[in-house]
Design an enzyme around this catalytic site. Structure first.
Site, short mmCIF file in Angstrom:
data_model
loop_
_atom_site.label_atom_id
_atom_site.label_comp_id
_atom_site.label_asym_id
_atom_site.label_seq_id
_atom_site.Cartn_x
_atom_site.Cartn_y
_atom_site.Cartn_z
N THR A 91 -61.73 25.05 -22.47
CA THR A 91 -60.39 24.55 -22.14
C THR A 91 -59.37 25.68 -22.17
OG1 THR A 91 -58.58 23.17 -22.99
CG2 THR A 91 -60.16 23.96 -24.59
N ASP A 92 -58.30 25.53 -21.40
CA ASP A 92 -57.23 26.52 -21.43
C ASP A 92 -56.47 26.50 -22.76
OD1 ASP A 92 -55.88 24.10 -21.08
OD2 ASP A 92 -54.77 24.74 -19.31
N GLU A 93 -56.67 25.46 -23.55
CA GLU A 93 -55.96 25.36 -24.83
C GLU A 93 -56.36 26.46 -25.81
OE1 GLU A 93 -55.27 21.52 -26.58
OE2 GLU A 93 -55.81 20.51 -24.71
N TYR A 104 -58.43 21.23 -32.72
CA TYR A 104 -59.30 21.05 -31.55
C TYR A 104 -59.51 22.36 -30.81
CZ TYR A 104 -60.30 20.40 -26.61
OH TYR A 104 -60.82 20.54 -25.35
N LYS A 144 -62.84 24.86 -30.21
CA LYS A 144 -63.34 25.27 -28.89
C LYS A 144 -63.36 26.78 -28.76
CE LYS A 144 -64.39 23.14 -25.79
NZ LYS A 144 -65.73 22.60 -25.37
#
Length: 341
Positions: free
Chosen positions: A128-130, A155, A159
């Site tokens: 994810t870009d997060e 979260y 990741k």
């Protein structure tokens, strides 16, 4: 020549589920194995129409169960692994970080070890870009594959940790891997707790739509089918060890997204209700997908065409999301697969 076996983890979830259907339909010459633990967001009802296809198989298993996963890999000898399985809801990670570390970090390690054991051809890790943290509101700044990892939620930290493990297994053991990092996805079968389906379902029922803070947080929206096509391309053409960002070129504030849905459904903006902001709420995400475009990928949906299609899908498939909201979907596995228990 033997048929290629592709293991898709988390294939009962939103993005993984769309990818399973995409691959089953596009590649009848591949055997697609969908492995999912069927936690709260795991829904098999979406796969009813592919269950009878000869190249689709379902396995209920926990990716963090080392003994079971290793035995499965040795039995089936998978050629490719596309790894979606993850706890993914930021709010839930704030409440209970532990399960995110268990599934997203330790589960990924189990899959990597099992992939090494059978010498898979490619391991694609869907991230994810997060993991990059947040951007300011300067429209000329974007995440690239070289952006440092600075996760801001439990979260995204879990990741980022799994991303680093995947990278390390390539550098240390030579495991053929790719990592993809996508912007916010939307489209059919999106679990109703997420912003777009939550808004659609609540607006249709004339219920208040909660919007965090002032609603000015910006996300880059990517239609899930465009994402599936990107992963398919990386699986077959990605250079081993490389990271590829997948972005939709569709930056919108959360408030813009909500207002678009309300307007499309001809409802009142009075349904919007601003609520206390999420802890550690990132301001903006925006991706530069130039590297992936160099492989030949381009998004086919604008946000305008994609959100219209998505809203129509939810109108046409009320039975699906209503049984999700009611919880009835959780009984489907027991009914459908009881003979295999």
């Amino acid at each position: 020549m033997s048929r290629k076996k592709i293991l898709v983890t988390g294939g009962a979830g939103f993005i993984g589920g769309n990818f399973v259907q995409y691959m089953v339909d596009k590649y009848p010459q591949y055997d697609i194995y969908n492995m999912d633990l069927l936690t709260y967001a795991g829904d098999l009802t979406k796969h009813k129409y592919i269950e009878t296809k000869d190249n689709y198989f379902f396995i209920k298993a926990d990716i963090a169960d080392r003994e079971t996963i290793l035995e499965l890999f040795k039995k089936e000898q998978f050629d490719y692994v596309v790894h979606f399985a993850a706890e993914s809801h930021v709010d839930r990670s704030i409440t209970d970080p532990g399960i995110f570390v268990q599934t997203n970090v330790l589960g990924t390690q189990v899959l990597l070890d099992s992939s090494r054991a059978v010498e898979v051809t490619k391991f694609v890790h869907v991230s994810t870009d997060e993991v990059y943290g947040e951007l300011d509101f300067d429209p000329d700044t974007f995440f690239t594959e070289e952006t440092p990892l600075q996760p801001n939620s439990p979260y995204s930290a879990s990741k980022a940790s799994s991303d680093l493990l995947v990278r390390a297994y390539h550098e240390t053991y030579g495991l053929p891997v790719n990592i993809t990092r996508c912007s916010n996805n939307y489209g059919p079968y999106h679990f109703p707790e997420k912003l777009i389906p939550l808004t659609i379902s609540r607006v249709l029922n004339d219920q208040k739509v909660p919007v965090y803070g002032d609603g000015k947080n910006i996300r880059d929206w990517l239609h899930v089918i465009d994402h599936c096509a990107a992963i398919d391309l990386v699986l077959h053409e990605g250079v081993n060890g490389e990271v590829y960002n997948v972005g939709g070129h569709n930056e919108k504030t959360n408030l813009e997204v909500v207002k678009t849905i309300i307007k499309t459904l001809d409802k009142s903006k009075e349904l919007i209700e601003f609520v206390k902001d999420r802890l550690g709420h990132d301001k903006r995400y925006a991706i530069d997908p130039t590297k992936l475009e160099g492989l030949g990928w381009q998004p086919t949906y604008t946000f305008e065409t994609g959100i219209a299609q998505t809203i129509q899908w939810y109108l046409d498939n009320k039975e699906w999301w209503e049984q999700i909201i009611s919880g009835d979907y959780q009984n489907y596995f027991e009914k459908q697969y009881s003979i295999n228990k």
